[in-house]
Design an enzyme around this catalytic site. Structure first.
Site, PDB file in Angstrom:
ATOM      1  CB  CYS A  91      -1.349   0.140   1.245  1.00 29.41           C
ATOM      2  SG  CYS A  91      -2.492  -0.717   0.611  1.00 29.41           S
ATOM      3  CG  HIS A 359      -5.720   1.890  -0.082  1.00 30.59           C
ATOM      4  ND1 HIS A 359      -4.776   2.664  -1.150  1.00 30.59           N
ATOM      5  CD2 HIS A 359      -5.567   1.065   0.466  1.00 30.59           C
ATOM      6  CE1 HIS A 359      -4.100   1.711  -0.386  1.00 30.59           C
ATOM      7  NE2 HIS A 359      -4.425   0.820   0.176  1.00 30.59           N
ATOM      8  CB  CYS A 389      -1.372   0.661   8.017  1.00 23.64           C
ATOM      9  SG  CYS A 389      -2.386   0.592   7.043  1.00 23.64           S
TER      10      CYS A 389
END
Length: 403
Positions: A91, A359, A389
């Site tokens: 991510c 996202h 994260c």
């Protein structure tokens, strides 16, 4: 050491990551090339203007495989002498691309880079790369692997966050995102996606659900309860790692977790000399970068220790930071960050986040850096921190300072 400055940030709107999403017919290559062309045109870049294009994308298979960064350069109007590097830190891939570019400039390896990333989650499904952390028993058993949603629920259980807490954060994300769009706060960075005839495909984040109410969220079933409590019983796996937990509260659902979307983002980073050569004014200095490894089971707590690390490395305190962008992968991630640092929620994700707007894995890190800079300018603030994260237990962070 040479300073690395941000000269421009650009992103596409985020489309719903499913067959009826507006960007579903656009390939990762085409979206990336369009954004590179926008950065080139916006900044009058000619010839071998940048040292490299560093491009994050997480699921590097099918159309997102084969060094997509280099393919995007060749598909764009950039000079073919500019190479391309595809990277994957899950991510944080888009942020890591920016941080890597900045640190190369600081070290003297080139005067300028375009960094960012892309993820077309509606075209290349998350998990379709068969990551070892999830599918290889020898690693999954060693690390007490559980899916990310279970990890988010572990955070909620461990640190005392209720479903009402998570839903309240989600509602506020929706409200803030809608207000930001209404007031044109994203206008500086948004690059509309056009078709080959020049007609607009998408000019606005389409995942948002501004009309969502607390009652709507209360009616959603916990998304990870079944996989936690029934076969394969991930709750039991987690409690082998955390035997002090008698159970896991499953509070996350589609309404308080990040949305699956398509999108891309780019940041133009360069030295002072680069800006002078192209007549560009720097907007911010990349003051510090950091990354860290964390517990791979709870997985998503990385923003806390990586923020501690970057503050120590930069000589700053939490009170020196004017604004924060903490990726809303799940509501508990942001709640834990604010709890750990006692940060005023009014300074965190001022314009909403991934719960409201989605996202796109490989792009989000670059998106939140751009959003942070735009908001620092809007509020006439100075220093901002962005953090995410990361799957399998990591954290990444970037501190920028307006100049």
């Amino acid at each position: 050491m040479t300073d690395a400055f941000i000269y421009d940030t650009a992103r596409t709107p985020r489309g719903k990551g499913r067959p009826d999403g507006s960007l579903h017919e656009v390939t990762s290559l085409a979206l990336s090339a369009r954004l590179l062309n926008a950065v080139k045109a916006r900044n009058n870049l000619e010839g071998h203007a940048v040292e490299d294009v560093i491009w994050g994308n997480v699921t590097q298979v099918k159309e997102q495989g084969g060094c997509l960064a280099r393919s995007a350069v060749l598909a764009s109007d950039l000079d073919e002498r500019i190479p391309g590097l595809s990277i994957n830190r899950f991510c944080a891939s888009g942020m890591e691309a920016v941080n890597l570019a900045a640190n190369q400039i600081k070290g003297g390896a080139g005067q300028a880079y375009i960094a960012g990333g892309v993820e077309m989650m509606g075209r290349v499904a998350m998990g379709s790369d068969g990551a070892a952390i999830a599918v290889d028993p020898s690693l999954a058993m060693k690390t007490y692997f559980v899916p990310q949603g279970i990890s988010a629920d572990i955070i909620a259980t461990e640190y005392g966050f209720t479903r009402e807490d998570a839903d309240a954060l989600a509602l506020e994300s929706q409200r803030r995102a809608a207000q930001a769009w209404k007031e044109g706060r994203f206008d500086k960075s948004i690059v509309p996606v056009l078709d080959q005839n020049g007609l607009t495909i998408l000019a606005r984040d389409e995942y948002m659900r501004a009309a969502t109410t607390a009652e709507d969220l209360a009616g959603l079933r916990a998304a990870f309860k079944d996989m936690g409590e029934t076969m394969p019983g991930f709750d039991k796996v987690a409690m082998l790692k955390y035997p002090h937990l008698s159970h896991i509260d499953h509070i996350h659902h589609a309404g308080n977790s990040s949305g699956i979307v398509d999108g891309a983002a780019a940041v133009l980073i360069g030295s002072k000399e680069f800006g002078e050569a192209y007549g560009l004014k720097p907007r911010a200095r990349i003051r510090a970068t950091a990354k860290i490894g964390t517990d791979p089971t709870i997985m998503l707590t990385g923003p806390v220790p990586v923020t501690e690390k970057i503050l120590k490395d930069s000589g700053l305190s939490i009170g020196d930071i004017d604004l924060f962008e903490v990726n809303e992968a799940f509501a508990a991630v942001v709640l834990r960050f604010m709890q750990a640092f006692q940060v005023d929620p009014a300074r965190v994700n001022v314009n909403g986040g991934a719960i409201a707007m989605g996202h796109p894995l490989g792009a989000t890190g670059a998106i939140i850096i751009g959003t942070l800079l735009d908001e620092l300018e809007r509020q006439d603030k100075t220093i901002g921190l962005a953090t995410l994260c990361i799957a399998s237990g990591m954290g990444a962070a970037t501190i920028i300072e307006r100049v």
